[in-house]
Write an enzyme that holds these catalytic residues in place. Sequence first.
Site, PDB file in Angstrom:
ATOM      1  N   CYS A  71     -68.718  15.407  22.249  1.00  0.00           N
ATOM      2  CA  CYS A  71     -69.977  15.433  23.282  1.00  0.00           C
ATOM      3  C   CYS A  71     -69.578  16.293  24.394  1.00  0.00           C
ATOM      4  O   CYS A  71     -69.048  16.015  25.377  1.00  0.00           O
ATOM      5  CB  CYS A  71     -70.491  14.058  23.258  1.00  0.00           C
ATOM      6  N   CYS A  74     -70.730  14.494  27.811  1.00  0.00           N
ATOM      7  CA  CYS A  74     -69.656  13.334  27.803  1.00  0.00           C
ATOM      8  C   CYS A  74     -68.619  14.013  28.742  1.00  0.00           C
ATOM      9  O   CYS A  74     -68.277  13.444  29.509  1.00  0.00           O
ATOM     10  CB  CYS A  74     -69.320  12.709  26.741  1.00  0.00           C
TER      11      CYS A  74
END
Length: 144
Positions: A71, A74
Amino acid sequence: MSDTLDEERERIREQKKRELMNRLEGGDGSEAAATDAGAPDEPIPIEGGDHLESVVETHGVVLVDCYADWCGPCQMLEPTVEALAAETDAAVAKVDVDAHQTLARQLGVQGVPTLVLYADGEPVERLVGVQDRGTLEGLIDQFA
């Protein structure tokens, strides 16, 4: 963006260096030991539901970062999460949603990153997506 990450890491290194120097100059280290009894200076990798429950019970305020290695947002949030662990009174826990899918479902994660703030063992705030450091510090300060 890598310049920003490098700057953030360098700032964290410098702070850690200052903390270490203060401990070394402090003599018996009792003050440092009292500080360390609070929250760890690094994010805690969660190993399962029981481990998360233990962390939440042990610390008054816990910020749980539900993330995935693949991600991009993230990864953008990671330096902020590390800084919060190092510089606030909250414990910071990280849940890899791919490795712990059941726990992620229990936490109600539908997108990553998802941040769940616990205070006194109860979830008090949930944020989805990248958040700025000021917002997260403000939430932590509210409950710390």
